[in-house]
Scaffold this active site. Structure first.
Site, mmCIF file in Angstrom:
data_model
loop_
_atom_site.group_PDB
_atom_site.id
_atom_site.type_symbol
_atom_site.label_atom_id
_atom_site.label_comp_id
_atom_site.label_asym_id
_atom_site.label_seq_id
_atom_site.Cartn_x
_atom_site.Cartn_y
_atom_site.Cartn_z
ATOM 1 N N GLU A 171 2.494 -19.480 2.588
ATOM 2 C CA GLU A 171 2.631 -20.082 3.915
ATOM 3 C C GLU A 171 1.335 -19.905 4.699
ATOM 4 O O GLU A 171 0.584 -18.956 4.471
ATOM 5 C CB GLU A 171 3.820 -19.398 4.615
ATOM 6 C CG GLU A 171 4.104 -19.770 6.044
ATOM 7 C CD GLU A 171 4.503 -21.224 6.280
ATOM 8 O OE1 GLU A 171 3.727 -22.107 5.911
ATOM 9 O OE2 GLU A 171 5.576 -21.446 6.876
ATOM 10 N N ASP A 172 1.064 -20.836 5.613
ATOM 11 C CA ASP A 172 -0.149 -20.717 6.426
ATOM 12 C C ASP A 172 -0.042 -19.570 7.431
ATOM 13 O O ASP A 172 -0.938 -18.752 7.554
ATOM 14 C CB ASP A 172 -0.485 -22.050 7.129
ATOM 15 C CG ASP A 172 0.653 -22.610 7.983
ATOM 16 O OD1 ASP A 172 1.762 -22.018 7.997
ATOM 17 O OD2 ASP A 172 0.447 -23.650 8.633
ATOM 18 N N ASP A 218 5.314 -16.818 11.821
ATOM 19 C CA ASP A 218 5.416 -16.767 13.282
ATOM 20 C C ASP A 218 6.782 -16.187 13.672
ATOM 21 O O ASP A 218 6.968 -14.977 13.598
ATOM 22 C CB ASP A 218 5.192 -18.191 13.804
ATOM 23 C CG ASP A 218 5.045 -18.275 15.300
ATOM 24 O OD1 ASP A 218 4.288 -17.485 15.875
ATOM 25 O OD2 ASP A 218 5.696 -19.145 15.911
ATOM 26 N N PHE A 270 -2.481 -19.312 19.595
ATOM 27 C CA PHE A 270 -2.249 -20.507 18.788
ATOM 28 C C PHE A 270 -3.551 -20.902 18.098
ATOM 29 O O PHE A 270 -4.542 -21.201 18.752
ATOM 30 C CB PHE A 270 -1.707 -21.666 19.625
ATOM 31 C CG PHE A 270 -1.080 -22.712 18.761
ATOM 32 C CD1 PHE A 270 0.227 -22.575 18.321
ATOM 33 C CD2 PHE A 270 -1.814 -23.812 18.324
ATOM 34 C CE1 PHE A 270 0.809 -23.517 17.480
ATOM 35 C CE2 PHE A 270 -1.249 -24.764 17.485
ATOM 36 C CZ PHE A 270 0.065 -24.609 17.061
ATOM 37 N N ARG A 320 -6.601 -29.721 10.928
ATOM 38 C CA ARG A 320 -6.327 -29.067 9.642
ATOM 39 C C ARG A 320 -7.606 -28.950 8.805
ATOM 40 O O ARG A 320 -7.713 -28.091 7.942
ATOM 41 C CB ARG A 320 -5.303 -29.876 8.831
ATOM 42 C CG ARG A 320 -3.908 -29.892 9.425
ATOM 43 C CD ARG A 320 -2.927 -30.460 8.413
ATOM 44 N NE ARG A 320 -1.661 -30.874 8.999
ATOM 45 C CZ ARG A 320 -0.626 -30.069 9.226
ATOM 46 N NH1 ARG A 320 -0.706 -28.802 8.941
ATOM 47 N NH2 ARG A 320 0.488 -30.541 9.761
#
Ligand code: IMP
Ligand code: MG
Length: 177
Positions: free
Chosen positions: A101-102, A105, A154, A167
């Site tokens: 996963e990036d 959160d 963020f 991206r």
């Protein structure tokens, strides 16, 4: 590093050199931990695709890989549900699955996907998150592998988006609004 107006309002947080070093180190650790196992990496699209591409080349083992497209986010605001847009192709039964996963959160996406893989008969399921924002967690879940732990900011780049933009940045940056 891309240098256009497109990234003028992005402040660099982690450079591409720091990323390369961290991913290499993580790949070596995974290679050690999984040397006697049959490992299948399952990348969570879209954000993980850049990390996945680098991570697999840092793993010195026979691997298979697959992708699943899921998200629990719209813009910068978290929404309740996790939606699967595209499912995996390969059978996960009996395999050691590493969810890639990036960023971890609230934890909703990965907790749902972890349960899904276990329900499909995966032998074990672990999580490799490129980044981790532990202060945002609403569900108890931890990354087994992680390159960077950050505060509640963020971030974009290296696969991560802000409303589908940024991206393609080769570094991790913070959007200055
Ligand atoms: P979770 O289900 O709340 O853990 O959400 C994880 C997903 O939210 C990630 O895969 C990202 O797509 C998105 N996300 C969370 N934080 C950020 C961020 O700082 N930048 C970009 N995307 C983020
Ligand atoms: Mg996203």
């Amino acid at each position: 590093m891309i240098d256009t107006e497109y990234s003028d309002n992005i402040e660099v947080m982690i450079t591409k050199e720091e990323i390369a070093e961290a991913v290499k180190k993580l790949g070596a650790k995974i290679s050690e931990d999984y040397k006697d196992k049959e490992i299948e990496l399952v990348g969570v699209l879209k954000g993980s695709f850049v990390f996945m591409a680098d991570l697999i080349r840092a793993i010195d083992l026979p691997i298979t890989l697959d992708f699943i497209s899921a998200k629990s986010y719209v813009g910068t605001q978290s929404v309740g549900a996790v939606k699967v847009y595209m499912d995996t192709e390969l059978d996960v039964a009996g395999k050691s699955i590493l969810l890639v996963e990036d960023i971890l959160d609230t934890g909703r996406t990965l907790s749902v996907l972890k349960e899904t893989m276990l329900a499909r008969g995966a032998k074990d399921v672990k999580i490799a998150a490129f980044m981790d924002k532990p202060s945002r967690r609403t569900i108890e879940i931890t990354a087994d592998y992680c390159c960077f732990t950050i505060e509640d900011r963020f971030v974009v780049g290296y696969g991560l988006d802000y409303d589908e933009q940024y991206r393609n940045l080769d570094y991790i940056g913070e959007v200055i609004l």
